[in-house]
Write an enzyme that holds these catalytic residues in place. Sequence first.
Site, PDB file in Angstrom:
ATOM      1  N   GLU A 275     -16.625   4.144  -3.403  1.00 48.06           N
ATOM      2  CA  GLU A 275     -16.066   2.921  -2.800  1.00 48.06           C
ATOM      3  C   GLU A 275     -14.677   3.181  -2.232  1.00 48.06           C
ATOM      4  O   GLU A 275     -13.699   2.556  -2.652  1.00 48.06           O
ATOM      5  CB  GLU A 275     -15.963   1.819  -3.877  1.00 48.06           C
ATOM      6  CG  GLU A 275     -17.257   1.456  -4.551  1.00 48.06           C
ATOM      7  CD  GLU A 275     -17.037   0.552  -5.780  1.00 48.06           C
ATOM      8  OE1 GLU A 275     -15.883   0.380  -6.214  1.00 48.06           O
ATOM      9  OE2 GLU A 275     -18.034   0.029  -6.298  1.00 48.06           O
ATOM     10  N   PRO A 276     -14.547   4.104  -1.276  1.00 46.60           N
ATOM     11  CA  PRO A 276     -13.217   4.343  -0.724  1.00 46.60           C
ATOM     12  C   PRO A 276     -12.786   3.212   0.201  1.00 46.60           C
ATOM     13  O   PRO A 276     -13.595   2.697   0.977  1.00 46.60           O
ATOM     14  CB  PRO A 276     -13.384   5.639   0.073  1.00 46.60           C
ATOM     15  CG  PRO A 276     -14.824   5.636   0.480  1.00 46.60           C
ATOM     16  CD  PRO A 276     -15.580   4.915  -0.615  1.00 46.60           C
ATOM     17  N   GLY A 277     -11.538   2.808   0.104  1.00 48.67           N
ATOM     18  CA  GLY A 277     -11.000   1.809   1.025  1.00 48.67           C
ATOM     19  C   GLY A 277      -9.867   2.436   1.814  1.00 48.67           C
ATOM     20  O   GLY A 277      -9.962   2.731   2.995  1.00 48.67           O
ATOM     21  N   ARG A 278      -8.779   2.719   1.085  1.00 47.13           N
ATOM     22  CA  ARG A 278      -7.571   3.270   1.699  1.00 47.13           C
ATOM     23  C   ARG A 278      -7.851   4.588   2.443  1.00 47.13           C
ATOM     24  O   ARG A 278      -7.327   4.813   3.525  1.00 47.13           O
ATOM     25  CB  ARG A 278      -6.543   3.515   0.591  1.00 47.13           C
ATOM     26  CG  ARG A 278      -5.169   3.834   1.101  1.00 47.13           C
ATOM     27  CD  ARG A 278      -4.255   4.291  -0.047  1.00 47.13           C
ATOM     28  NE  ARG A 278      -4.339   3.525  -1.259  1.00 47.13           N
ATOM     29  CZ  ARG A 278      -3.489   2.535  -1.602  1.00 47.13           C
ATOM     30  NH1 ARG A 278      -2.511   2.200  -0.800  1.00 47.13           N
ATOM     31  NH2 ARG A 278      -3.628   1.907  -2.745  1.00 47.13           N
ATOM     32  N   ARG A 314       3.435  -4.286   1.215  1.00 48.07           N
ATOM     33  CA  ARG A 314       3.396  -3.135   0.301  1.00 48.07           C
ATOM     34  C   ARG A 314       4.782  -2.620  -0.135  1.00 48.07           C
ATOM     35  O   ARG A 314       4.972  -2.338  -1.318  1.00 48.07           O
ATOM     36  CB  ARG A 314       2.556  -1.993   0.896  1.00 48.07           C
ATOM     37  CG  ARG A 314       1.121  -2.404   1.242  1.00 48.07           C
ATOM     38  CD  ARG A 314       0.198  -1.212   1.500  1.00 48.07           C
ATOM     39  NE  ARG A 314      -0.015  -0.447   0.307  1.00 48.07           N
ATOM     40  CZ  ARG A 314       0.620   0.665   0.022  1.00 48.07           C
ATOM     41  NH1 ARG A 314       1.450   1.176   0.884  1.00 48.07           N
ATOM     42  NH2 ARG A 314       0.406   1.275  -1.115  1.00 48.07           N
ATOM     43  N   TYR A 318       5.025  -2.949  -4.054  1.00 48.98           N
ATOM     44  CA  TYR A 318       4.804  -1.712  -4.842  1.00 48.98           C
ATOM     45  C   TYR A 318       5.896  -0.671  -4.588  1.00 48.98           C
ATOM     46  O   TYR A 318       5.682   0.509  -4.885  1.00 48.98           O
ATOM     47  CB  TYR A 318       3.466  -1.068  -4.462  1.00 48.98           C
ATOM     48  CG  TYR A 318       2.294  -2.010  -4.340  1.00 48.98           C
ATOM     49  CD1 TYR A 318       1.684  -2.534  -5.487  1.00 48.98           C
ATOM     50  CD2 TYR A 318       1.773  -2.351  -3.100  1.00 48.98           C
ATOM     51  CE1 TYR A 318       0.597  -3.384  -5.375  1.00 48.98           C
ATOM     52  CE2 TYR A 318       0.687  -3.198  -2.986  1.00 48.98           C
ATOM     53  CZ  TYR A 318       0.107  -3.723  -4.122  1.00 48.98           C
ATOM     54  OH  TYR A 318      -0.969  -4.552  -4.013  1.00 48.98           O
ATOM     55  N   CYS A 346      13.800 -14.742   4.639  1.00 46.40           N
ATOM     56  CA  CYS A 346      15.025 -15.058   3.906  1.00 46.40           C
ATOM     57  C   CYS A 346      14.978 -14.651   2.447  1.00 46.40           C
ATOM     58  O   CYS A 346      15.078 -15.498   1.550  1.00 46.40           O
ATOM     59  CB  CYS A 346      15.306 -16.546   4.039  1.00 46.40           C
ATOM     60  SG  CYS A 346      15.404 -16.973   5.772  1.00 46.40           S
ATOM     61  N   GLU A 347      14.769 -13.391   2.180  1.00 50.00           N
ATOM     62  CA  GLU A 347      14.992 -12.865   0.837  1.00 50.00           C
ATOM     63  C   GLU A 347      15.246 -11.372   0.933  1.00 50.00           C
ATOM     64  O   GLU A 347      14.709 -10.707   1.825  1.00 50.00           O
ATOM     65  CB  GLU A 347      13.846 -13.197  -0.126  1.00 50.00           C
ATOM     66  CG  GLU A 347      12.463 -12.916   0.324  1.00 50.00           C
ATOM     67  CD  GLU A 347      11.447 -13.414  -0.707  1.00 50.00           C
ATOM     68  OE1 GLU A 347      11.341 -12.767  -1.749  1.00 50.00           O
ATOM     69  OE2 GLU A 347      10.784 -14.426  -0.447  1.00 50.00           O
ATOM     70  N   TYR A 375      -4.692  -2.424   3.329  1.00 47.76           N
ATOM     71  CA  TYR A 375      -3.842  -3.333   2.556  1.00 47.76           C
ATOM     72  C   TYR A 375      -2.623  -3.781   3.366  1.00 47.76           C
ATOM     73  O   TYR A 375      -1.534  -3.974   2.819  1.00 47.76           O
ATOM     74  CB  TYR A 375      -3.443  -2.676   1.218  1.00 47.76           C
ATOM     75  CG  TYR A 375      -4.640  -2.188   0.437  1.00 47.76           C
ATOM     76  CD1 TYR A 375      -5.566  -3.098  -0.068  1.00 47.76           C
ATOM     77  CD2 TYR A 375      -4.892  -0.823   0.240  1.00 47.76           C
ATOM     78  CE1 TYR A 375      -6.687  -2.666  -0.761  1.00 47.76           C
ATOM     79  CE2 TYR A 375      -6.013  -0.385  -0.452  1.00 47.76           C
ATOM     80  CZ  TYR A 375      -6.903  -1.309  -0.948  1.00 47.76           C
ATOM     81  OH  TYR A 375      -8.015  -0.877  -1.623  1.00 47.76           O
TER      82      TYR A 375
HETATM   83  N1  LLP Z   1     -13.407  -0.230  -5.831  1.00 46.45           N
HETATM   84  C1  LLP Z   1     -12.805  -1.147  -6.605  1.00 46.45           C
HETATM   85  C2  LLP Z   1     -13.575  -1.765  -7.685  1.00 46.45           C
HETATM   86  C3  LLP Z   1     -11.458  -1.485  -6.391  1.00 46.45           C
HETATM   87  O1  LLP Z   1     -10.863  -2.372  -7.172  1.00 46.45           O
HETATM   88  C4  LLP Z   1     -10.745  -0.869  -5.326  1.00 46.45           C
HETATM   89  C5  LLP Z   1      -9.344  -1.214  -5.061  1.00 46.45           C
HETATM   90  C6  LLP Z   1     -11.421   0.069  -4.531  1.00 46.45           C
HETATM   91  C7  LLP Z   1     -12.745   0.364  -4.827  1.00 46.45           C
HETATM   92  C8  LLP Z   1     -10.765   0.751  -3.376  1.00 46.45           C
HETATM   93  O2  LLP Z   1      -9.674   1.518  -3.739  1.00 46.45           O
HETATM   94  P1  LLP Z   1      -9.011   2.474  -2.645  1.00 46.45           P
HETATM   95  O3  LLP Z   1     -10.029   3.529  -2.271  1.00 46.45           O
HETATM   96  O4  LLP Z   1      -8.648   1.661  -1.474  1.00 46.45           O
HETATM   97  O5  LLP Z   1      -7.838   3.048  -3.334  1.00 46.45           O
HETATM   98  N2  LLP Z   1      -3.137  -3.518  -2.589  1.00 46.45           N
HETATM   99  C9  LLP Z   1      -2.924  -2.215  -3.191  1.00 46.45           C
HETATM  100  C10 LLP Z   1      -4.247  -1.524  -3.526  1.00 46.45           C
HETATM  101  C11 LLP Z   1      -5.149  -2.332  -4.398  1.00 46.45           C
HETATM  102  C12 LLP Z   1      -6.448  -1.670  -4.724  1.00 46.45           C
HETATM  103  C13 LLP Z   1      -7.365  -2.587  -5.447  1.00 46.45           C
HETATM  104  N3  LLP Z   1      -8.673  -2.067  -5.721  1.00 46.45           N
HETATM  105  C14 LLP Z   1      -2.042  -1.378  -2.273  1.00 46.45           C
HETATM  106  O6  LLP Z   1      -1.631  -1.860  -1.218  1.00 46.45           O
HETATM  107  O7  LLP Z   1      -1.716  -0.237  -2.627  1.00 46.45           O
END
Ligand code: LLP
Length: 422
Positions: A275-278, A314, A318, A346-347, A375
């Site tokens: 499940e890659p997102g980033r 971000r 973070y 304004c912060e 993100y």
């Molecule tokens: N699968 C599950 C169950 C997750 O909770 C997540 C991310 C992913 C896959 C995807 O993770 P990735 O491959 O993108 O790292 N907003 C934060 C990141 C939050 C990630 C939440 N879960 C940021 O901007 O760094």
Amino acid sequence: MDHFLYKNGVLHAEGVPVPEIASAVGTPFYAYSSATLTRHFRVVEEALQGHPHLICYAMKANSNQAVIKLLGSLGAGMDVVSGGEYRRAKAAGIPGERIVFSGVGKTEEEMVLALEGGIRQFNVESEPELLTLSKVAANLGKEVPITIRVNPDVDAKTHAKIATGKSENKFGIPIAKARAAYAQAAALPGIKVVGVDVHIGSQLTELEPYKQAFIKVAELTEQLREDGHEITRLDLGGGLGIPYERSNEAPPLPFDYGRVISETVGHLGCEIEVEPGRLIAGNAGILVTSVIYRKEGEGRDFLILDAAMNDLIRPAMYDAHHDIIPVVEPAPGADQAPIDLVGPVCESGDTFAKQRLMPHVGAGELVAFRSAGAYGAVMSSEYNSRPLIPEVLVHEDQFAVVRPRPTFDEMISRDTIPTWLE
Ligand code: LLP
């Protein structure tokens, strides 16, 4: 590698000069590169060669319809965490059998939606959720494939706000309790156990935590098989980090991540889901913004940008680093000086970078935040009544606005006045 490069002294997104997009849509805006999205997807595919697999893109990273349609056309499945994401995936033409449903708080309405619309599997995160899903599925006369998300109590060595695999985190069922949960699941109506799920965190920059987690998943899979469960799928989550700082050491390559998967769970003969997102979207996007003012403070100067924390949260949330570069390429060897890059909100938290070494950039000039494809837009808000910013998808020498900037009238007219105030 991405497709945001200087050509003839100007930053391009693939074949399109960034100032051309800025003139057409105004600043700030997000621009995504189709070629980079495609390349990243293919790199993950290559890393999993040798295993039957499905890449379920974690669409929370960037859920624009155009982005998920593009990834879907390459064969991606989707990892969704809400009814909204499920609807978005379906609207982009992703078939239900390629959608997995994750998340700790799935509601009955969301379960019905996915069961009626079609779903590959639910990744169940607790006993109460399991009981609810069983009830909902049985009422609909369906049998739903499930994995149980186990919490392996492994330190992902990432930012505390995005680590998910330690016992103190809210995610999954403690791995020590997993056998009992599987026994319970197997006995429930409407539930078909098919696999095991794990996700230990995001922006992981080392492979060791994955190794530890996957070894635990492999041991569990063998025990579950001894217990009589048919485990045919392993969902190994997402989380592989991306390089945010060009000057820093890059995180492990997807190829090496694939090798860890082969070495730890390859012998089990399961279908592998990731499940890659980033990893797919992060470096496929930039945020382009103009300098409103260059302000001389006491002991430090500020570049006040027209993008703010509401557009890219971000850094504030973070302490994340994004490389920020001028859109007009600096002359080789140009002087650099430290400066604070801030937004107009304004912060003081509305600070993107402190004392960042930058070549001289003046009012009216454009700068680009790299690694803003994941993100970024999805976490934006209208704080300070700032309209959400447009998103643009580039494909070679073409670009299209894939989400327009709303008008102020559209924003204001979403509110209504109760009768007693009229
Ligand atoms: N699968 C599950 C169950 C997750 O909770 C997540 C991310 C992913 C896959 C995807 O993770 P990735 O491959 O993108 O790292 N907003 C934060 C990141 C939050 C990630 C939440 N879960 C940021 O901007 O760094």
